[in-house]
Design a protein around this motif. Structure first.
Motif, PDB file in Angstrom:
ATOM      1  N   MET A   1      42.350  34.096  46.166  1.00 26.72           N
ATOM      2  CA  MET A   1      42.011  35.514  46.130  1.00 26.72           C
ATOM      3  C   MET A   1      42.638  36.192  44.913  1.00 26.72           C
ATOM      4  SD  MET A   1      42.496  38.337  49.168  1.00 26.72           S
ATOM      5  CE  MET A   1      44.287  38.361  49.052  1.00 26.72           C
ATOM      6  N   LEU A   2      43.890  35.851  44.579  1.00 27.95           N
ATOM      7  CA  LEU A   2      44.562  36.446  43.424  1.00 27.95           C
ATOM      8  C   LEU A   2      43.898  36.048  42.116  1.00 27.95           C
ATOM      9  CD1 LEU A   2      46.925  38.053  42.235  1.00 27.95           C
ATOM     10  CD2 LEU A   2      48.289  35.944  42.302  1.00 27.95           C
ATOM     11  N   VAL A   3      43.499  34.776  42.006  1.00 28.91           N
ATOM     12  CA  VAL A   3      42.817  34.326  40.788  1.00 28.91           C
ATOM     13  C   VAL A   3      41.516  35.089  40.596  1.00 28.91           C
ATOM     14  CG1 VAL A   3      41.628  32.377  39.734  1.00 28.91           C
ATOM     15  CG2 VAL A   3      43.889  32.046  40.743  1.00 28.91           C
ATOM     16  N   ALA A   4      40.750  35.264  41.674  1.00 22.12           N
ATOM     17  CA  ALA A   4      39.494  35.997  41.573  1.00 22.12           C
ATOM     18  C   ALA A   4      39.728  37.452  41.185  1.00 22.12           C
ATOM     19  CB  ALA A   4      38.744  35.919  42.902  1.00 22.12           C
ATOM     20  N   TYR A   5      40.717  38.067  41.806  1.00 25.50           N
ATOM     21  CA  TYR A   5      41.040  39.458  41.485  1.00 25.50           C
ATOM     22  C   TYR A   5      41.431  39.600  40.017  1.00 25.50           C
ATOM     23  CZ  TYR A   5      43.286  44.050  41.835  1.00 25.50           C
ATOM     24  OH  TYR A   5      43.640  45.367  41.641  1.00 25.50           O
ATOM     25  N   SER A   6      42.273  38.711  39.541  1.00 29.23           N
ATOM     26  CA  SER A   6      42.735  38.784  38.158  1.00 29.23           C
ATOM     27  C   SER A   6      41.606  38.520  37.167  1.00 29.23           C
ATOM     28  CB  SER A   6      43.861  37.765  37.934  1.00 29.23           C
ATOM     29  OG  SER A   6      44.931  37.986  38.828  1.00 29.23           O
ATOM     30  N   SER A   7      40.705  37.610  37.531  1.00 26.49           N
ATOM     31  CA  SER A   7      39.632  37.251  36.607  1.00 26.49           C
ATOM     32  C   SER A   7      38.672  38.400  36.353  1.00 26.49           C
ATOM     33  CB  SER A   7      38.858  36.045  37.154  1.00 26.49           C
ATOM     34  OG  SER A   7      38.213  36.374  38.362  1.00 26.49           O
ATOM     35  N   VAL A   8      38.611  39.346  37.272  1.00 26.38           N
ATOM     36  CA  VAL A   8      37.741  40.513  37.098  1.00 26.38           C
ATOM     37  C   VAL A   8      38.535  41.724  36.627  1.00 26.38           C
ATOM     38  CG1 VAL A   8      36.204  42.136  38.280  1.00 26.38           C
ATOM     39  CG2 VAL A   8      36.074  39.700  38.802  1.00 26.38           C
ATOM     40  N   LYS A   9      39.678  41.962  37.246  1.00 25.90           N
ATOM     41  CA  LYS A   9      40.414  43.191  36.988  1.00 25.90           C
ATOM     42  C   LYS A   9      41.133  43.175  35.644  1.00 25.90           C
ATOM     43  CE  LYS A   9      41.416  47.103  39.155  1.00 25.90           C
ATOM     44  NZ  LYS A   9      40.399  47.976  39.756  1.00 25.90           N
ATOM     45  N   TRP A  10      41.700  42.050  35.300  1.00 28.26           N
ATOM     46  CA  TRP A  10      42.535  41.999  34.097  1.00 28.26           C
ATOM     47  C   TRP A  10      41.963  41.084  33.014  1.00 28.26           C
ATOM     48  CZ3 TRP A  10      46.535  40.800  38.299  1.00 28.26           C
ATOM     49  CH2 TRP A  10      46.935  41.984  38.915  1.00 28.26           C
ATOM     50  N   TRP A  11      41.505  39.916  33.391  1.00 31.43           N
ATOM     51  CA  TRP A  11      41.068  38.954  32.389  1.00 31.43           C
ATOM     52  C   TRP A  11      39.617  39.154  31.956  1.00 31.43           C
ATOM     53  CZ3 TRP A  11      43.169  34.543  35.961  1.00 31.43           C
ATOM     54  CH2 TRP A  11      44.564  34.639  36.012  1.00 31.43           C
ATOM     55  N   LYS A  12      38.831  39.884  32.733  1.00 29.03           N
ATOM     56  CA  LYS A  12      37.429  40.199  32.399  1.00 29.03           C
ATOM     57  C   LYS A  12      36.589  38.932  32.197  1.00 29.03           C
ATOM     58  CE  LYS A  12      38.804  44.497  32.233  1.00 29.03           C
ATOM     59  NZ  LYS A  12      38.525  45.419  33.344  1.00 29.03           N
ATOM     60  N   ILE A  13      36.855  37.930  33.004  1.00 29.28           N
ATOM     61  CA  ILE A  13      36.102  36.674  32.881  1.00 29.28           C
ATOM     62  C   ILE A  13      34.709  36.817  33.485  1.00 29.28           C
ATOM     63  CG2 ILE A  13      36.038  34.251  33.612  1.00 29.28           C
ATOM     64  CD1 ILE A  13      39.064  34.220  33.475  1.00 29.28           C
ATOM     65  N   PHE A  14      34.613  37.477  34.639  1.00 32.81           N
ATOM     66  CA  PHE A  14      33.339  37.610  35.343  1.00 32.81           C
ATOM     67  C   PHE A  14      32.824  39.042  35.222  1.00 32.81           C
ATOM     68  CE2 PHE A  14      35.536  34.233  37.816  1.00 32.81           C
ATOM     69  CZ  PHE A  14      34.663  33.190  37.516  1.00 32.81           C
ATOM     70  N   SER A  15      31.544  39.150  34.957  1.00 34.01           N
ATOM     71  CA  SER A  15      30.884  40.454  34.972  1.00 34.01           C
ATOM     72  C   SER A  15      30.462  40.766  36.405  1.00 34.01           C
ATOM     73  CB  SER A  15      29.649  40.422  34.068  1.00 34.01           C
ATOM     74  OG  SER A  15      28.672  39.538  34.592  1.00 34.01           O
ATOM     75  N   PRO A  16      30.138  42.013  36.700  1.00 40.17           N
ATOM     76  CA  PRO A  16      29.666  42.340  38.051  1.00 40.17           C
ATOM     77  C   PRO A  16      28.442  41.526  38.470  1.00 40.17           C
ATOM     78  CG  PRO A  16      30.251  44.340  36.884  1.00 40.17           C
ATOM     79  CD  PRO A  16      30.353  43.227  35.889  1.00 40.17           C
ATOM     80  N   GLU A  17      27.530  41.256  37.517  1.00 39.61           N
ATOM     81  CA  GLU A  17      26.357  40.447  37.845  1.00 39.61           C
ATOM     82  C   GLU A  17      26.758  39.036  38.250  1.00 39.61           C
ATOM     83  OE1 GLU A  17      26.823  42.177  35.171  1.00 39.61           O
ATOM     84  OE2 GLU A  17      25.082  43.427  34.682  1.00 39.61           O
ATOM     85  N   GLN A  18      27.719  38.459  37.539  1.00 36.42           N
ATOM     86  CA  GLN A  18      28.179  37.123  37.886  1.00 36.42           C
ATOM     87  C   GLN A  18      28.915  37.111  39.215  1.00 36.42           C
ATOM     88  OE1 GLN A  18      30.371  36.577  34.249  1.00 36.42           O
ATOM     89  NE2 GLN A  18      28.788  35.301  33.314  1.00 36.42           N
ATOM     90  N   CYS A  19      29.672  38.170  39.496  1.00 37.22           N
ATOM     91  CA  CYS A  19      30.329  38.284  40.800  1.00 37.22           C
ATOM     92  C   CYS A  19      29.302  38.320  41.923  1.00 37.22           C
ATOM     93  CB  CYS A  19      31.186  39.551  40.863  1.00 37.22           C
ATOM     94  SG  CYS A  19      32.619  39.541  39.772  1.00 37.22           S
ATOM     95  N   SER A  20      28.212  39.026  41.683  1.00 39.92           N
ATOM     96  CA  SER A  20      27.164  39.092  42.693  1.00 39.92           C
ATOM     97  C   SER A  20      26.567  37.719  42.953  1.00 39.92           C
ATOM     98  CB  SER A  20      26.071  40.069  42.246  1.00 39.92           C
ATOM     99  OG  SER A  20      25.078  40.199  43.226  1.00 39.92           O
ATOM    100  N   GLY A  21      26.396  36.926  41.899  1.00 40.01           N
ATOM    101  CA  GLY A  21      25.880  35.577  42.079  1.00 40.01           C
ATOM    102  C   GLY A  21      26.833  34.691  42.865  1.00 40.01           C
ATOM    103  N   ILE A  22      28.128  34.800  42.585  1.00 43.89           N
ATOM    104  CA  ILE A  22      29.120  34.027  43.325  1.00 43.89           C
ATOM    105  C   ILE A  22      29.124  34.431  44.795  1.00 43.89           C
ATOM    106  CG2 ILE A  22      31.591  33.575  43.578  1.00 43.89           C
ATOM    107  CD1 ILE A  22      31.833  33.957  40.536  1.00 43.89           C
ATOM    108  N   ASN A  23      29.100  35.718  45.039  1.00 45.74           N
ATOM    109  CA  ASN A  23      29.086  36.193  46.417  1.00 45.74           C
ATOM    110  C   ASN A  23      27.822  35.754  47.145  1.00 45.74           C
ATOM    111  OD1 ASN A  23      31.526  37.534  46.059  1.00 45.74           O
ATOM    112  ND2 ASN A  23      30.528  39.387  45.324  1.00 45.74           N
ATOM    113  N   ARG A  24      26.730  35.672  46.396  1.00 46.79           N
ATOM    114  CA  ARG A  24      25.469  35.219  46.988  1.00 46.79           C
ATOM    115  C   ARG A  24      25.582  33.770  47.456  1.00 46.79           C
ATOM    116  NH1 ARG A  24      21.556  37.790  49.473  1.00 46.79           N
ATOM    117  NH2 ARG A  24      19.500  36.920  49.149  1.00 46.79           N
ATOM    118  N   PHE A  25      26.204  32.947  46.634  1.00 47.95           N
ATOM    119  CA  PHE A  25      26.407  31.549  47.011  1.00 47.95           C
ATOM    120  C   PHE A  25      27.281  31.446  48.255  1.00 47.95           C
ATOM    121  CE2 PHE A  25      29.466  28.025  46.803  1.00 47.95           C
ATOM    122  CZ  PHE A  25      28.606  26.955  47.007  1.00 47.95           C
TER     123      PHE A  25
END
Length: 542
Positions: free
Chosen positions: A21-45
């Motif tokens: 959970m922390l890695v996912a939070y950091s990858s969006v909040k601070w590291w900007k690895i995932f865009s919202p569209e990519q997050c939606s795809g991951i959540n879809r899976f």
């Protein structure tokens, strides 16, 4: 007494989940690895594959012929007691259906699959996995279905009250739903058509999705009235424009406000219902997309008793005039529909199709007397709700995974039939990733939210108290009443103190009912649940 080794085993089970959970939070909040569209795809899976397959894996391996009847009875009684107490409060003390649904969700529906199984297995041993799977089965098949029933009942009553006020609804004998109407939750604009009997009473109502075209080009907003038979009122629906200019317009006093949804600056991730259903994804939305009447939200308002026809320049589109006109009474047997509102390149709609009574312009003096709201016959309402609940469940992959897992376990343990290795390992490879991906998805969800505590400190405190104090207290009472003792009693108390379940939040988000409270329960509850459950574990082990 809890030893250091016991505590270490619990931490070994939980730290990896929180790490994901922390890695996912950091990858969006601070590291900007995932865009919202990519997050939606991951959540879809996660929603369509990982969690349903994980559910099937656990349920299919659980022996349904060796269920712990005392524990199941205690868990069921605790939920029934909460539901009865809230029903008495809602009926006799004006608590209301809305708060009944929300408080029932907070108090009785924890995150049993993702958090419960690994945590309690580390605390009390392997036997707890079987007990937690039994809880998961009951939640998916019984309690989530009941919760969905309550949400749809609320949505149906709102639809009827807004479109058939007063005694009009009492004469309805049948509701017909088009095949593309999956729910009454208001995600899609709905329109109704009604038929009259020889006495002018509405006897049949057809509910279908709005067919307003978003591609027609029009220089202004034009309302094309259709013949109406609902108390001389016209019903119209509009869809949200992409960008709205903050502005408020009000007519008269005691106005009924109808709020637009604001355009979302990003695509939603885990916050919307597409995370746990087969809705198209991604879609433009975020948690703050809910209809509000804040200072930054455009609001159209009018007095429901003013009895006037308003022609007002649109605050949203320059040079555009929005008009409300009195309807033309329809002939007997004709169908009535909504007004279609056409905008250049856009279709705009309210979340709920709202009925506003507008008498003739000449008859403008005096306020219309209020009438008692009546509802259709209970059988008619029951049939309507069962239809939409059935359609909703049929599009939820968790429904299939739970039912198929239960059916396979019944066959497997009855006749000692093993699952073929090809199928077994195909399921295992996805289910092994299920827990980690579910926690990863929760981290993405947390990172996409503007605030961890979305409902305010007071409501968040009340929600946490209900989740981590009231729930375990009621569970302890019912457990003692049915004769649970020793380790199983401790287990029952700790499982009642697990964090807020995700599915109730998804329902709350879809139906627009206190999603801020459930969101806070999911996010903040995940953060505080580990220390809280550890305190329960240590205290009960003394």
């Amino acid at each position: 007494m809890i030893s250091g080794n016991d505590f270490y085993k619990v931490m070994c089970a939980m730290v990896p989940l929180y790490f994901a959970m922390l890695v996912a939070y950091s990858s969006v909040k601070w590291w900007k690895i995932f865009s919202p569209e990519q997050c939606s795809g991951i959540n879809r899976f996660v929603a369509v594959f990982a969690v349903p397959v994980l559910s099937f894996h656990f349920i299919s391996q659980n022996n349904p012929y060796q269920m712990d009847t005392k524990f199941i009875l205690a868990d069921t009684l605790s939920k029934v007691v909460v539901l009865v107490l809230l029903s008495v409060w809602a009926i006799f003390f004006n608590g209301g259906l809305d708060w009944l649904i929300t408080l029932f969700s907070v108090a009785t529906l924890p995150n049993t699959l993702v958090m419960g199984i690994p945590l309690l297995k580390a605390m009390y041993g392997d036997f707890t996995q079987s007990l937690m799977v039994q809880v998961v089965v009951l939640q998916c098949i019984i309690w989530y279905t009941l919760l969905l029933f309550l949400f749809e009942y609320r949505a149906a009553t709102l639809l009827i009250k807004t479109q058939f006020p007063g005694a009009t609804a009492a004469s309805i004998s049948k509701f017909e739903l088009d095949n593309d109407v999956i729910s009454l939750d208001g995600r899609d604009p709905l329109r109704t058509e009604s038929e009259l009997d020889a006495n002018g009473r509405t006897i049949r109502v057809r509910i279908r999705r709005s067919t307003s075209s978003a591609t027609d080009v029009s220089p202004s907003i034009g309302i094309t009235p259709r013949a109406s038979n609902l108390s001389n009122a016209e019903i119209f629906s509009v869809n949200t424009p992409a960008q709205l200019i903050p502005h408020d317009v009000a007519f008269g006093h005691n106005d009924l406000a109808l709020g637009y949804r604001s355009g979302s600056p990003r695509l939603s991730g885990y916050v919307s219902s597409d995370a746990y259903s087969l809705q198209p994804s991604p879609r433009a939305s975020n948690f703050n997309e809910l209809e509000t009447t804040t200072g930054s939200t455009p609001v159209w308002s009018r007095s429901p008793v003013a009895g006037r026809v308003f022609r007002q320049t649109s605050p949203t589109f320059s040079g555009v005039t929005m008009m409300w006109e009195s309807p033309v009474l329809c002939a007997q047997g004709d169908r009535q529909g909504f007004k279609d509102v056409m905008v250049t390149g856009k279709e705009i709609s309210f979340r709920d199709s709202t009925k506003i009574q507008m008498p003739e312009e000449a008859d403008t003096k005096g306020a219309a007397p209020t009438t008692t709201q009546e509802m259709p016959h209970a059988f008619v309402m029951m049939r309507l709700i069962l239809v939409v609940v059935g359609r909703k469940l049929s599009r939820n992959p968790n429904t299939y995974s739970s039912v198929l897992g239960l059916l396979w376990s019944l066959i497997s343990f009855k006749w000692n039939v093993g699952m073929p290795s090809l199928v077994k390992y195909s399921i295992k490879i996805i289910s092994d990733a299920g827990l980690g991906m579910a926690m990863f998805s929760l981290g993405l969800f947390m990172a996409l939210q503007p605030r961890i505590i979305a409902c305010g400190t007071k409501r968040a405190t009340m929600g946490m108290a209900i989740r981590f104090l009231c729930g375990p207290i009621i569970m302890s009472a019912t457990s003692v009443a049915v004769g649970l003792r020793g380790v199983k009693l401790h287990f029952a108390l700790v499982q009642a103190a697990l964090p807020q379940g995700i599915v109730p939040f998804v329902f709350a988000r879809e139906y627009g009912l206190h999603p801020d409270i459930l969101s806070t329960g999911v996010i903040f509850g995940m953060l505080v649940s580990l220390p809280v459950t550890l305190l329960y574990y240590i205290f009960l082990g003394l």
